[in-house]
Design an enzyme around this catalytic site. Structure first.
Site, PDB file in Angstrom:
ATOM      1  N   GLY A   8       0.834  -1.205   0.000  1.00 56.47           N
ATOM      2  CA  GLY A   8       0.000   0.000   0.000  1.00 56.47           C
ATOM      3  C   GLY A   8       0.865   1.249   0.000  1.00 56.47           C
ATOM      4  O   GLY A   8       0.516   2.265   0.597  1.00 56.47           O
ATOM      5  N   GLN A  12      -1.849   7.498   1.077  1.00 56.87           N
ATOM      6  CA  GLN A  12      -1.531   8.753   1.757  1.00 56.87           C
ATOM      7  C   GLN A  12      -0.393   8.580   2.764  1.00 56.87           C
ATOM      8  O   GLN A  12       0.603   9.305   2.730  1.00 56.87           O
ATOM      9  CB  GLN A  12      -2.768   9.296   2.470  1.00 56.87           C
ATOM     10  N   ASP A  34       2.168  -1.882  -4.455  1.00 53.49           N
ATOM     11  CA  ASP A  34       0.763  -1.485  -4.457  1.00 53.49           C
ATOM     12  C   ASP A  34       0.079  -2.247  -5.574  1.00 53.49           C
ATOM     13  O   ASP A  34       0.734  -2.990  -6.329  1.00 53.49           O
ATOM     14  CB  ASP A  34       0.609   0.033  -4.644  1.00 53.49           C
ATOM     15  N   ILE A  35      -1.225  -2.028  -5.703  1.00 58.16           N
ATOM     16  CA  ILE A  35      -1.984  -2.751  -6.720  1.00 58.16           C
ATOM     17  C   ILE A  35      -1.911  -2.066  -8.080  1.00 58.16           C
ATOM     18  O   ILE A  35      -2.320  -2.611  -9.094  1.00 58.16           O
ATOM     19  CB  ILE A  35      -3.445  -2.924  -6.257  1.00 58.16           C
ATOM     20  N   TYR A 142     -14.988  -0.019   8.772  1.00 57.90           N
ATOM     21  CA  TYR A 142     -13.558   0.235   8.965  1.00 57.90           C
ATOM     22  C   TYR A 142     -13.166   0.028  10.423  1.00 57.90           C
ATOM     23  O   TYR A 142     -12.187  -0.660  10.736  1.00 57.90           O
ATOM     24  CB  TYR A 142     -13.245   1.667   8.524  1.00 57.90           C
ATOM     25  N   LYS A 146     -10.678  -2.842  12.156  1.00 55.53           N
ATOM     26  CA  LYS A 146      -9.518  -2.463  12.960  1.00 55.53           C
ATOM     27  C   LYS A 146      -9.598  -3.083  14.360  1.00 55.53           C
ATOM     28  O   LYS A 146      -8.589  -3.535  14.909  1.00 55.53           O
ATOM     29  CB  LYS A 146      -9.388  -0.942  13.038  1.00 55.53           C
TER      30      LYS A 146
END
Length: 319
Positions: A8, A12, A34-35, A142, A146
């Site tokens: 990733g 950001q 990353d993808i 999300y 987590k």
């Protein structure tokens, strides 16, 4: 030197973390992945691989190819985007974590960094100075991923001895990269709009107070945690982390000191409900005690840096 894989790396936080790690360990020792090739600065500044975080074989092949010993798993679908695509968020956020934890369990890598978030907290959590150990009833996909991820990290550490380390990031503010679909994104967007449009319509109400942090502090905390001796790490779920807390009204007032004709309006959307379920401030005394964490950016210093750097960026793009 350790051999590091950032999964990733075009995101950001991932992009700036990759840059910092390459400065510290050398660009050939930090593999960015990353993808896709969305961030050319990351792609062109060192070794880059296309890796699908949801594909165990894809991750394992990259690990073996580059003899990786540490993975920073930064791939995730964030809060606001996750509410639009709940099952995609669950699959990405959970499958990628299991793949990395299992690679560590099986001895392919030695250590893991995985970011958690203040999204693990919910409306029943104490909102002021939220303690390290408290009620966690998240209301977003999300946040659920987590919270569950934290339990799995602690489980893999206690059952299999996996050296996994984690931070509950607050909202992150950066001038280098655009936000990626989170509820705290307004605190980045507002600086851009102040410079380009001199006005901003905020999707949160003016008095919505949330924990925030400048990107430089977030990266410093991440690196510091991973450099700490294992015996200093007393928490294997995820550490609370804090710097500053403020409202949209606060940040507007700070920007007005630099851009007097800047104006703001408020039009809360679905993200308001998410923000209302999160803490206003965080107690991160455990991180400060265990590995000497300390932030350096307050509101004024952050605002000055954001405006200075973004003005340079926009002036440069106009040439």
């Amino acid at each position: 030197m350790p051999k590091i894989l950032v999964i990733g790396a075009c995101g950001q936080i991932g992009s700036e973390l990759t840059s910092k790690l390459r400065e510290t360990h050398g660009k050939n020792n930090v593999i960015a992945s990353d993808i896709n090739y969305n961030n050319l600065d990351v792609v062109n500044s060192g070794v880059f691989e296309i890796v699908d975080a949801q594909d165990y074989a894809s991750v394992k092949i990259c690990v073996e190819k580059h003899q990786i010993d540490t993975i920073y798993l930064m791939a995730a679908m964030l809060s606001a985007t996750g509410e639009k695509y709940p099952m995609k968020a669950w699959d990405l956020n959970m499958n990628s974590l299991f793949h990395v934890l299992n690679l560590a369990k099986e001895g392919f890598i030695k250590s893991v960094f995985w970011p958690s978030s203040i999204a693990v907290f919910g409306p029943t959590t104490p909102k002021d100075n939220t303690p390290q150990y408290t009620v966690m009833e998240p209301t977003t996909v999300y946040g659920i991923t987590k919270q569950v991820g934290e339990r799995w990290c602690e489980y893999y550490n206690s059952k299999y001895g996996v050296d996994v380390r984690s931070i509950r990031y607050p909202g992150i503010i950066s001038w280098k990269t655009l936000p990626g679909g989170g509820t705290t994104d307004y605190a980045v967007e507002i600086y851009h709009k102040a410079i380009t449009d001199k006005n901003y319509e905020c999707f949160l109400s003016e008095n919505t107070e949330l924990p925030m942090m400048f990107m430089d502090d977030a990266i410093e905390a991440t690196v510091k945690l991973m450099q700490a001796p294992a015996e200093n790490i007393s928490i294997r779920s995820s550490y609370n982390l804090a710097a500053i807390s403020f409202t949209p009204k606060d940040i507007y007032s700070a920007i007005k000191k630099h851009i007097p004709d800047f104006e703001i309006s408020y039009n809360p959307d679905f993200r308001q409900q998410i923000a209302d379920s999160w803490p206003k401030s965080i107690d991160d005394s455990e991180a400060r005690k265990d590995w000497n964490w300390n932030h350096t950016f307050d509101m004024e210093k952050m605002t000055s840096e954001m405006i200075t750097q973004l003005q340079k960026k926009y002036q440069s793009s106009e040439k």
